[in-house]
Scaffold this motif. Structure first.
Motif, PDB file in Angstrom:
ATOM      1  N   UNK A  70       0.216  -1.725   1.847  1.00 37.71           N
ATOM      2  CA  UNK A  70      -0.439  -1.292   3.273  1.00 37.71           C
ATOM      3  C   UNK A  70      -2.042  -2.320   2.206  1.00 37.71           C
ATOM      4  N   UNK A  71      -1.940  -1.603   1.602  1.00 31.36           N
ATOM      5  CA  UNK A  71      -3.580  -2.932   0.794  1.00 31.36           C
ATOM      6  C   UNK A  71      -3.605  -4.327   1.355  1.00 31.36           C
ATOM      7  N   UNK A  72      -2.190  -5.269   1.659  1.00 24.78           N
ATOM      8  CA  UNK A  72      -2.459  -6.372   1.777  1.00 24.78           C
ATOM      9  C   UNK A  72      -2.642  -7.029   3.557  1.00 24.78           C
ATOM     10  N   UNK A  84     -11.389  -1.923   9.148  1.00 25.43           N
ATOM     11  CA  UNK A  84     -11.398  -1.102   8.381  1.00 25.43           C
ATOM     12  C   UNK A  84     -10.115  -1.175   7.420  1.00 25.43           C
ATOM     13  N   UNK A  85     -10.078  -0.926   5.404  1.00 25.27           N
ATOM     14  CA  UNK A  85      -9.056  -0.168   4.832  1.00 25.27           C
ATOM     15  C   UNK A  85      -9.555   0.997   4.523  1.00 25.27           C
ATOM     16  N   UNK A 162       5.065  -1.868  -3.273  1.00 24.08           N
ATOM     17  CA  UNK A 162       4.653  -2.368  -3.951  1.00 24.08           C
ATOM     18  C   UNK A 162       4.498  -3.648  -3.342  1.00 24.08           C
ATOM     19  N   UNK A 163       3.404  -4.349  -2.714  1.00 23.84           N
ATOM     20  CA  UNK A 163       3.160  -5.607  -2.718  1.00 23.84           C
ATOM     21  C   UNK A 163       4.441  -6.781  -3.093  1.00 23.84           C
ATOM     22  N   UNK A 164       4.692  -7.199  -4.510  1.00 22.50           N
ATOM     23  CA  UNK A 164       4.806  -7.341  -5.068  1.00 22.50           C
ATOM     24  C   UNK A 164       6.553  -7.609  -4.452  1.00 22.50           C
ATOM     25  N   UNK A 165       7.662  -6.436  -4.325  1.00 20.69           N
ATOM     26  CA  UNK A 165       8.467  -6.319  -3.769  1.00 20.69           C
ATOM     27  C   UNK A 165       8.791  -6.413  -2.172  1.00 20.69           C
ATOM     28  N   UNK A 166       7.781  -7.039  -1.162  1.00 17.24           N
ATOM     29  CA  UNK A 166       7.193  -7.686  -0.477  1.00 17.24           C
ATOM     30  C   UNK A 166       7.942  -8.956  -0.045  1.00 17.24           C
ATOM     31  N   UNK A 167       7.507  -9.007  -1.357  1.00 17.97           N
ATOM     32  CA  UNK A 167       6.914 -11.285  -1.369  1.00 17.97           C
ATOM     33  C   UNK A 167       8.520 -11.689  -2.097  1.00 17.97           C
ATOM     34  N   UNK A 168       9.021 -10.902  -2.518  1.00 19.60           N
ATOM     35  CA  UNK A 168       9.907 -11.324  -3.542  1.00 19.60           C
ATOM     36  C   UNK A 168      11.235 -10.836  -3.035  1.00 19.60           C
ATOM     37  N   UNK A 169      11.415 -10.349  -2.464  1.00 20.84           N
ATOM     38  CA  UNK A 169      12.422  -9.789  -1.867  1.00 20.84           C
ATOM     39  C   UNK A 169      12.599  -9.212  -0.357  1.00 20.84           C
ATOM     40  N   UNK A 170      11.059  -9.674   0.607  1.00 22.49           N
ATOM     41  CA  UNK A 170      11.195  -8.739   1.888  1.00 22.49           C
ATOM     42  C   UNK A 170      11.267  -8.017   1.902  1.00 22.49           C
ATOM     43  N   UNK A 171      10.988  -6.543   0.890  1.00 19.98           N
ATOM     44  CA  UNK A 171      10.922  -5.052   1.019  1.00 19.98           C
ATOM     45  C   UNK A 171      12.277  -4.342   2.163  1.00 19.98           C
ATOM     46  N   UNK A 172      11.977  -3.303   2.638  1.00 16.19           N
ATOM     47  CA  UNK A 172      12.732  -3.223   3.259  1.00 16.19           C
ATOM     48  C   UNK A 172      14.089  -3.660   4.038  1.00 16.19           C
ATOM     49  N   UNK A 218       1.873  -1.590  12.262  1.00 15.03           N
ATOM     50  CA  UNK A 218       1.849  -1.065  10.791  1.00 15.03           C
ATOM     51  C   UNK A 218       2.865  -2.350   9.319  1.00 15.03           C
ATOM     52  N   UNK A 219       2.299  -2.218   8.393  1.00 15.85           N
ATOM     53  CA  UNK A 219       2.806  -2.852   7.184  1.00 15.85           C
ATOM     54  C   UNK A 219       3.884  -2.675   7.006  1.00 15.85           C
ATOM     55  N   UNK A 220       4.521  -4.096   6.411  1.00 20.82           N
ATOM     56  CA  UNK A 220       3.783  -5.361   5.731  1.00 20.82           C
ATOM     57  C   UNK A 220       3.741  -6.208   7.616  1.00 20.82           C
TER      58      UNK A 220
END
Length: 570
Positions: A70-72, A84-85, A162-172, A218-220
């Motif tokens: 959600x930060x990203x 807005x953030x 965590x964004x790193x898990x989205x980037x490395x593995x594609x999240x859920x 929504x994120x991602x």
């Protein structure tokens, strides 16, 4: 010990089976819209309010916190209204004492909040780094709640992967999230479980799957239509089951806690209760919504109607297999019965009718259901484009859950209403009316025999409302986001909800009319304080900008004057 556990599980499964066989008795034709009921809830009924980490904590990169999806997502232009953030939001990370004082004012029995996964595991995994400052924050919050006799109800995942898990593995989309989430949950059980007795694995996984991986709202922000939501949901369900088993095997005997899930769904009422097609469409609406997740947890598999509809449409689209993933026999056994209590979020109702979507139009979760959602223009609209006040739908919703899943223990985890505007009038009459009507329908459901043990108003504070930014305010307490200190102001609904809690329901008409009058009187002083807030903000600006500027000018003028005197002397 192993034999005893297996015997207990078998008894549990048989009990569930007996309940299920006797519970399919929901009567669609019997929609009781009775008058207001004056009465009280059972002794021990728990009253609370809720929040989530990303929506309220702020401090998005403070004290070693890692970046979340959600930060990203909110930092990318165009994803959130007005760009807005939640970077600072309510600053609850720095205002724990202040927020707990608000809870004490409300006389809450419990407070539902979530733990930010990247705040305690900045790189996503236990093996890399545990952020002790994040652990300390949640320890402090839990301890202060307990010191004030407020029960913590903790959500492990309220959407901030965590964004790193989205980037490395594609999240859920990736099954590896099951193990990573289990490791995160195990760390929470280890560090907080001696004090936390109510755990919620996921908040509204429907939204995680559909809005995160189907529509991209929504994120991602992925738009994997027809497959992404089903794959994400499959992994979310497996992750929930694994965490339940981990707690059951390793922690339950020592910590004596409960592990549940929070599922959010609207009620779907047939347009015509004498039309079998509309009734079947309404049943499909429920099963594709709440049943998608509750079905596997209570029955061991997806609802049959989902398997039939998605399988048939997948075949019509020329696919070799259904777009809905399949649980193996072992997985079905492993997942069934993994719910100590069922958290339910509910906000509104829709009318449902049959509508065919030809498979040639493309594959999507929404087309797979073959139905249309309608609203009655006569329903009260508090100003939100999606939330209409339809209290009788809440009672229908709770009774359907009772009949469908063998009357499980229910905790209402989210219920509330926003105002879709920047509102500086804290006399929120529409919110008092909403709470009055919805809580009363919940009381009627309890009288119907629905096993509701607690209610959580959504939300304690105005906060960041995901892709809507700060345009929708659900809070009992108004937060002035213009002021860097994010002061809180009680709305009239604070006094009204407080009196419902104190009375454990609705004593009589005369007293309730007195509640409303006193609540509106109390909000007058809050309005005066809020009206003065822009002046306070202006004074801060004068202090921070004007005064330093004046001081600088004074120094310059003094220097010029000194140089002038020096030249005259020379």
């Amino acid at each position: 010990m192993m034999l005893r556990r297996e015997t207990l599980r078998l008894c549990h499964a048989l009990t569930l089976l007996m309940c299920m066989s006797a519970s399919k008795d929901f009567d669609w034709t019997k929609n009781q819209r009775t008058s207001f009921y004056y009465g009280t809830f059972p002794t021990g009924f728990s009253w609370g309010a809720g929040s989530s980490a990303y929506q309220t904590e702020g401090a998005w990169n403070a004290d070693g916190k890692g970046m979340s999806i959600w930060d990203a997502f909110s930092h990318r232009q165009g994803n959130v209204l007005s760009n807005e953030t939640g970077d600072s939001s309510c600053e609850s990370y720095h205002k724990v004492k202040d927020d707990i004082s608000l809870m004490k004012e409300l006389k809450l029995n419990h407070y539902r909040f979530s733990i930010s996964w990247p705040r305690i595991l900045p790189r996503g995994t236990v093996g890399e780094h545990v952020n002790e400052k994040g652990i300390r924050f949640y320890n402090d919050l839990i301890n202060k709640l307990l010191d004030n006799k407020i029960t913590p109800i903790v959500t492990l995942y309220h959407w901030d992967l965590p964004q790193v898990l989205q980037e490395k593995y594609g999240g859920w989309q990736n099954v590896s999230m099951v193990d990573y989430f289990n490791d995160f949950a195990s760390l929470c059980f280890e560090r907080f479980g001696n004090r936390v007795k109510h755990w919620i694995t996921f908040n509204n996984p429907w939204s995680v799957a559909v809005e995160g991986y189907e529509t991209g709202e929504h994120a991602p922000g992925l738009k994997l239509k027809g497959t992404g939501a089903y794959r994400a949901a499959h992994h979310l369900i497996k992750a929930h089951a694994k965490v339940w088993h981990t707690y059951d095997i390793k922690w339950k005997s020592k910590q004596k806690g409960l592990v549940g899930i929070s599922l959010t769904a609207d009620w779907g009422e047939p347009v015509d209760i004498s039309n079998q097609g509309d009734i079947q469409a309404a049943e499909r609406y429920f099963q594709f919504y709440l049943g998608w997740f509750a079905g596997p947890l209570f029955n061991g598999d997806y609802p049959q109607v989902m398997k039939e509809y998605i399988g048939r449409k997948s075949g019509q689209q020329g696919l070799g297999a259904s777009r809905l993933p399949v649980f193996s026999p072992q997985e079905k056994t492993y997942i069934r019965g993994t719910c100590d209590f069922l958290g339910l979020g509910h906000f509104t109702t829709r009318y449902i009718t049959q509508k065919n979507y030809p498979s040639g139009l493309g594959d999507s979760y929404f087309a797979d259901r073959d139905l249309a959602e309608l609203v009655d223009p006569k329903w009260p609209d508090p100003g939100s484009e999606w939330l209409y006040s339809v209290p009788w739908g809440f009672r229908r919703f709770l009774n359907y859950v009772k009949s469908e899943y063998g009357n499980p223990m229910i905790l209402v985890t989210e219920n509330g209403v926003p105002e879709k505007k920047y509102c500086t009038d804290l006399c929120d009459e529409w919110r008092m009316q909403y709470y009055k009507d919805y809580i009363n329908e919940m009381l009627k459901a309890v009288r119907d025999g629905v096993n509701v043990k607690g209610y959580t108003a959504w939300s304690l504070l105005d906060s960041f409302e995901w892709d809507e930014g700060y345009s929708q305010r659900f809070g009992l307490f108004f937060v002035d986001f213009r002021n860097k200190n994010k002061p809180r102001y009680p709305k009239a609904s604070v006094q009204f909800y407080k009196r419902i809690i104190s009375s454990n329901g609705f004593p009589n008409q005369r007293e309730m009319e007195s509640w409303k009058r006193k609540a509106e009187e109390a909000c007058f002083s809050s309005n005066q304080l809020l009206a003065a807030d822009p002046l306070l903000g202006h004074m801060e600006m004068v202090t921070e900008i004007v005064v330093p500027t004046v001081c600088t000018l004074c120094i310059l003028l003094s220097a010029i004057f000194f140089m002038f005197l020096l030249r005259r002397r020379l």
